[in-house]
Design a protein around this motif. Sequence first.
Motif, mmCIF file in Angstrom:
data_model
loop_
_atom_site.group_PDB
_atom_site.id
_atom_site.type_symbol
_atom_site.label_atom_id
_atom_site.label_comp_id
_atom_site.label_asym_id
_atom_site.label_seq_id
_atom_site.Cartn_x
_atom_site.Cartn_y
_atom_site.Cartn_z
ATOM 1 N N LEU A 1 0.853 -1.468 0.174
ATOM 2 C CA LEU A 1 0.037 0.136 0.022
ATOM 3 C C LEU A 1 0.899 1.207 0.084
ATOM 4 N N GLN A 2 2.179 1.281 0.519
ATOM 5 C CA GLN A 2 2.798 2.429 0.419
ATOM 6 C C GLN A 2 3.091 2.844 -0.903
ATOM 7 N N ASN A 3 2.413 4.284 -0.790
ATOM 8 C CA ASN A 3 2.685 4.942 -2.065
ATOM 9 C C ASN A 3 1.935 4.454 -3.186
ATOM 10 N N THR A 4 0.908 3.721 -3.104
ATOM 11 C CA THR A 4 0.121 3.117 -4.018
ATOM 12 C C THR A 4 -0.989 4.092 -4.484
ATOM 13 N N VAL A 5 -1.278 4.110 -5.990
ATOM 14 C CA VAL A 5 -2.289 4.922 -6.537
ATOM 15 C C VAL A 5 -3.583 4.300 -6.331
ATOM 16 N N ILE A 6 -4.681 4.862 -6.083
ATOM 17 C CA ILE A 6 -5.983 4.453 -5.764
ATOM 18 C C ILE A 6 -7.114 5.076 -6.725
ATOM 19 N N GLU A 7 -7.688 4.719 -7.765
ATOM 20 C CA GLU A 7 -8.517 5.362 -8.581
ATOM 21 C C GLU A 7 -9.823 4.325 -8.942
ATOM 22 N N GLU A 8 -10.828 5.119 -9.252
ATOM 23 C CA GLU A 8 -11.877 4.415 -9.719
ATOM 24 C C GLU A 8 -11.498 3.903 -11.183
ATOM 25 N N ALA A 9 -12.255 2.936 -11.542
ATOM 26 C CA ALA A 9 -11.702 2.446 -12.990
ATOM 27 C C ALA A 9 -12.925 2.441 -14.076
ATOM 28 N N HIS A 10 -12.940 2.185 -15.043
ATOM 29 C CA HIS A 10 -14.136 2.153 -16.120
ATOM 30 C C HIS A 10 -13.558 1.093 -16.993
ATOM 31 N N ILE A 11 -13.925 -0.198 -16.624
ATOM 32 C CA ILE A 11 -13.411 -1.341 -17.355
ATOM 33 C C ILE A 11 -14.746 -2.335 -17.970
ATOM 34 N N ASP A 12 -14.761 -2.410 -19.138
ATOM 35 C CA ASP A 12 -15.943 -3.183 -19.611
ATOM 36 C C ASP A 12 -17.285 -2.687 -19.332
ATOM 37 N N GLY A 13 -17.134 -1.524 -19.048
ATOM 38 C CA GLY A 13 -18.943 -1.139 -18.615
ATOM 39 C C GLY A 13 -19.170 -1.479 -17.059
ATOM 40 N N MET A 14 -18.223 -2.130 -16.478
ATOM 41 C CA MET A 14 -18.690 -2.588 -15.200
ATOM 42 C C MET A 14 -18.793 -1.377 -14.174
ATOM 43 N N LYS A 15 -19.351 -1.605 -13.139
ATOM 44 C CA LYS A 15 -19.604 -0.523 -12.063
ATOM 45 C C LYS A 15 -18.868 -1.102 -10.761
ATOM 46 N N TYR A 16 -18.550 -0.091 -10.027
ATOM 47 C CA TYR A 16 -17.959 -0.116 -8.606
ATOM 48 C C TYR A 16 -16.311 -0.834 -8.905
ATOM 49 N N VAL A 17 -15.940 -0.780 -9.684
ATOM 50 C CA VAL A 17 -14.436 -0.940 -10.017
ATOM 51 C C VAL A 17 -13.407 0.099 -9.623
ATOM 52 N N PHE A 18 -12.407 -0.420 -8.913
ATOM 53 C CA PHE A 18 -11.345 0.524 -8.543
ATOM 54 C C PHE A 18 -10.090 -0.042 -8.892
ATOM 55 N N ARG A 19 -9.100 0.741 -8.904
ATOM 56 C CA ARG A 19 -7.586 0.153 -9.363
ATOM 57 C C ARG A 19 -6.630 0.290 -8.292
ATOM 58 N N LEU A 20 -5.859 -0.348 -7.937
ATOM 59 C CA LEU A 20 -4.880 -0.107 -7.175
ATOM 60 C C LEU A 20 -3.425 -0.247 -8.174
ATOM 61 N N LYS A 21 -2.597 0.766 -8.052
ATOM 62 C CA LYS A 21 -1.238 0.612 -8.646
ATOM 63 C C LYS A 21 0.053 1.087 -7.866
ATOM 64 N N PRO A 22 0.354 -0.244 -7.390
ATOM 65 C CA PRO A 22 1.869 -0.098 -6.442
ATOM 66 C C PRO A 22 2.807 0.781 -7.205
#
Length: 121
Positions: A57-78
């Motif tokens: 989790l240290q310095n990980t980017v957290i963002e909402e994601a719009h993937i394949d028209g799916m709802k409630y998806v978020f992305r974690l990018k370490p």
Amino acid sequence: MSQKDENASSEMEISLSEWMMKRSRITRKWKRTFFILNGYHLSYAKAEQGPYKTIPLQNTVIEEAHIDGMKYVFRLKPPKSKREYLIQAPNEQSEQRWMQAVCFAKAGANNGDASQACSIQ
């Protein structure tokens, strides 16, 4: 430590667990996965009993994601990793709760560094 003191200290730690969907990095298929956030550690497994893998989790980017028209998806990018984690919560409230909890855990993992304020993109 009294029961009251134990409760007070545990309330300060972030603890969350739930079944959600995670997209496989190899097959790109969505799989039902059990997630647990305990303190500053986010882990996931195929079963509640584990074995668990950990997402740094240290310095990980957290963002909402719009993937394949799916709802409630978020992305974690370490940082310093080509890996990204795509996670789908069961509903909007759960998505917001997880994103906020991960954000606060991330801030704590950064040793309370004020320059690493909790922000969701």
